[in-house]
Design a protein around this motif. Sequence first.
Motif, mmCIF file in Angstrom:
data_model
loop_
_atom_site.group_PDB
_atom_site.id
_atom_site.type_symbol
_atom_site.label_atom_id
_atom_site.label_comp_id
_atom_site.label_asym_id
_atom_site.label_seq_id
_atom_site.Cartn_x
_atom_site.Cartn_y
_atom_site.Cartn_z
ATOM 1 N N THR A 14 -27.797 27.872 10.895
ATOM 2 C CA THR A 14 -26.350 27.943 10.701
ATOM 3 C C THR A 14 -26.086 27.590 9.245
ATOM 4 O O THR A 14 -26.598 26.592 8.742
ATOM 5 C CB THR A 14 -25.609 26.951 11.612
ATOM 6 O OG1 THR A 14 -25.910 27.267 12.973
ATOM 7 C CG2 THR A 14 -24.111 27.027 11.396
ATOM 8 N N LEU A 15 -25.286 28.404 8.585
ATOM 9 C CA LEU A 15 -24.890 28.153 7.208
ATOM 10 C C LEU A 15 -23.416 27.797 7.225
ATOM 11 O O LEU A 15 -22.612 28.536 7.792
ATOM 12 C CB LEU A 15 -25.102 29.398 6.349
ATOM 13 C CG LEU A 15 -26.536 29.816 6.008
ATOM 14 C CD1 LEU A 15 -27.344 30.198 7.224
ATOM 15 C CD2 LEU A 15 -26.508 30.963 5.017
ATOM 16 N N ARG A 16 -23.073 26.658 6.616
ATOM 17 C CA ARG A 16 -21.671 26.240 6.552
ATOM 18 C C ARG A 16 -21.463 25.468 5.265
ATOM 19 O O ARG A 16 -22.412 24.947 4.669
ATOM 20 C CB ARG A 16 -21.301 25.406 7.769
ATOM 21 C CG ARG A 16 -22.177 24.173 7.934
ATOM 22 C CD ARG A 16 -21.332 22.946 8.158
ATOM 23 N NE ARG A 16 -22.125 21.790 8.434
ATOM 24 C CZ ARG A 16 -22.503 20.917 7.505
ATOM 25 N NH1 ARG A 16 -22.214 21.087 6.250
ATOM 26 N NH2 ARG A 16 -23.202 19.850 7.850
ATOM 27 N N PRO A 17 -20.219 25.392 4.777
ATOM 28 C CA PRO A 17 -19.969 24.662 3.536
ATOM 29 C C PRO A 17 -20.441 23.209 3.642
ATOM 30 O O PRO A 17 -20.409 22.606 4.718
ATOM 31 C CB PRO A 17 -18.445 24.726 3.386
ATOM 32 C CG PRO A 17 -18.054 25.970 4.115
ATOM 33 C CD PRO A 17 -18.992 26.032 5.296
ATOM 34 N N PHE A 68 -23.545 26.845 0.706
ATOM 35 C CA PHE A 68 -23.711 26.598 2.132
ATOM 36 C C PHE A 68 -24.869 25.638 2.384
ATOM 37 O O PHE A 68 -25.964 25.828 1.859
ATOM 38 C CB PHE A 68 -24.045 27.898 2.870
ATOM 39 C CG PHE A 68 -22.940 28.906 2.923
ATOM 40 C CD1 PHE A 68 -22.082 28.954 4.011
ATOM 41 C CD2 PHE A 68 -22.778 29.830 1.897
ATOM 42 C CE1 PHE A 68 -21.075 29.909 4.080
ATOM 43 C CE2 PHE A 68 -21.771 30.783 1.956
ATOM 44 C CZ PHE A 68 -20.908 30.828 3.041
ATOM 45 N N ALA A 69 -24.625 24.643 3.218
ATOM 46 C CA ALA A 69 -25.706 23.823 3.764
ATOM 47 C C ALA A 69 -26.359 24.665 4.849
ATOM 48 O O ALA A 69 -25.676 25.317 5.634
ATOM 49 C CB ALA A 69 -25.152 22.535 4.358
ATOM 50 N N VAL A 70 -27.673 24.667 4.885
ATOM 51 C CA VAL A 70 -28.409 25.419 5.907
ATOM 52 C C VAL A 70 -28.943 24.399 6.898
ATOM 53 O O VAL A 70 -29.673 23.482 6.534
ATOM 54 C CB VAL A 70 -29.560 26.232 5.285
ATOM 55 C CG1 VAL A 70 -30.312 27.003 6.366
ATOM 56 C CG2 VAL A 70 -29.035 27.176 4.200
ATOM 57 N N ARG A 71 -28.546 24.586 8.143
ATOM 58 C CA ARG A 71 -28.959 23.669 9.207
ATOM 59 C C ARG A 71 -29.705 24.466 10.273
ATOM 60 O O ARG A 71 -29.404 25.618 10.500
ATOM 61 C CB ARG A 71 -27.752 22.947 9.774
ATOM 62 C CG ARG A 71 -27.047 22.130 8.665
ATOM 63 C CD ARG A 71 -25.836 21.403 9.119
ATOM 64 N NE ARG A 71 -26.075 20.402 10.126
ATOM 65 C CZ ARG A 71 -26.484 19.157 9.895
ATOM 66 N NH1 ARG A 71 -26.733 18.761 8.677
ATOM 67 N NH2 ARG A 71 -26.650 18.298 10.889
ATOM 68 N N GLU A 72 -30.643 23.800 10.920
ATOM 69 C CA GLU A 72 -31.466 24.450 11.943
ATOM 70 C C GLU A 72 -31.410 23.648 13.234
ATOM 71 O O GLU A 72 -31.483 22.425 13.215
ATOM 72 C CB GLU A 72 -32.912 24.548 11.453
ATOM 73 C CG GLU A 72 -33.854 25.190 12.438
ATOM 74 C CD GLU A 72 -35.259 25.279 11.886
ATOM 75 O OE1 GLU A 72 -35.841 26.364 11.966
ATOM 76 O OE2 GLU A 72 -35.779 24.268 11.387
ATOM 77 N N THR A 73 -31.291 24.364 14.319
ATOM 78 C CA THR A 73 -31.390 23.761 15.636
ATOM 79 C C THR A 73 -32.678 24.272 16.258
ATOM 80 O O THR A 73 -32.830 25.472 16.463
ATOM 81 C CB THR A 73 -30.195 24.157 16.524
ATOM 82 O OG1 THR A 73 -29.000 23.757 15.865
ATOM 83 C CG2 THR A 73 -30.271 23.488 17.866
ATOM 84 N N SER A 78 -30.134 20.166 20.825
ATOM 85 C CA SER A 78 -30.565 19.160 19.855
ATOM 86 C C SER A 78 -29.602 19.135 18.665
ATOM 87 O O SER A 78 -28.851 20.072 18.430
ATOM 88 C CB SER A 78 -31.997 19.444 19.375
ATOM 89 O OG SER A 78 -32.032 20.635 18.614
ATOM 90 N N THR A 79 -29.653 18.057 17.911
ATOM 91 C CA THR A 79 -28.800 17.909 16.738
ATOM 92 C C THR A 79 -29.328 18.798 15.619
ATOM 93 O O THR A 79 -30.525 18.761 15.306
ATOM 94 C CB THR A 79 -28.801 16.442 16.269
ATOM 95 O OG1 THR A 79 -28.358 15.628 17.349
ATOM 96 C CG2 THR A 79 -27.907 16.257 15.067
ATOM 97 N N PRO A 80 -28.455 19.609 14.997
ATOM 98 C CA PRO A 80 -28.901 20.443 13.872
ATOM 99 C C PRO A 80 -29.452 19.582 12.739
ATOM 100 O O PRO A 80 -28.956 18.492 12.482
ATOM 101 C CB PRO A 80 -27.639 21.170 13.438
ATOM 102 C CG PRO A 80 -26.753 21.153 14.639
ATOM 103 C CD PRO A 80 -27.058 19.846 15.323
ATOM 104 N N ARG A 81 -30.475 20.084 12.082
ATOM 105 C CA ARG A 81 -31.153 19.354 11.013
ATOM 106 C C ARG A 81 -30.971 20.111 9.699
ATOM 107 O O ARG A 81 -31.129 21.334 9.652
ATOM 108 C CB ARG A 81 -32.630 19.243 11.361
ATOM 109 C CG ARG A 81 -33.446 18.436 10.417
ATOM 110 C CD ARG A 81 -34.862 18.311 10.951
ATOM 111 N NE ARG A 81 -35.640 17.444 10.081
ATOM 112 C CZ ARG A 81 -36.939 17.322 10.164
ATOM 113 N NH1 ARG A 81 -37.618 17.989 11.076
ATOM 114 N NH2 ARG A 81 -37.583 16.535 9.332
#
Length: 185
Positions: A14-17, A68-73, A78-81
């Motif tokens: 997931t990419l988000r500001p 964008f911060a890139v987060r992975e689940t 689980s909590t995105p990292r």
Amino acid sequence: MSSIPLRLAADTLTLRPWNPEDSAGLAELFQDEAMRRWTSADVHDEASATRWVTAQQRGWETGDRFAFAVRETGVPGSTPRLVGHVVLKYAARGSGCAEVGYWTAAHARGRGVAHRALTALTDWAFEAFAREGLTRLELVHQADNMASCRVAEKAGFARTGVLPAAPPASPLDGHVHERHASPDA
């Protein structure tokens, strides 16, 4: 800017500001020597990470830098990292060209995170700014960073040249890669 989506997705990413809650995790990621070597971000503790995040938010407000911060689940529920960062630098609006950049956290390297996030950002940029005439994206990295060459090529960016060193900001030559919008976009 209200028509620009604030979240993008690429598989498990997931990419988000960036937001202030990311500062502690960002500071932790920058304990990695490679992060400090390959990026120009001046992040060394939580306070400097907060300043960096604030600068990224300012880019959204001015409309010339979309970071964008890139987060992975990994597992559903689980909590995105935090695994990386991608950015569209579009200071010369209407020029038809913008620059992209990225980095990947040490714990996420070698798993395709960078190219998936870069591809998502690139596809989004060409769609979001098509009416403004955005048709070309450039990516520049240090010439000795062969991992970045591989990421760029995997994300569809062809190497088009070498940018001579310009110390102190760019002490080494850089590789220039480009990707063009598809003609039917």
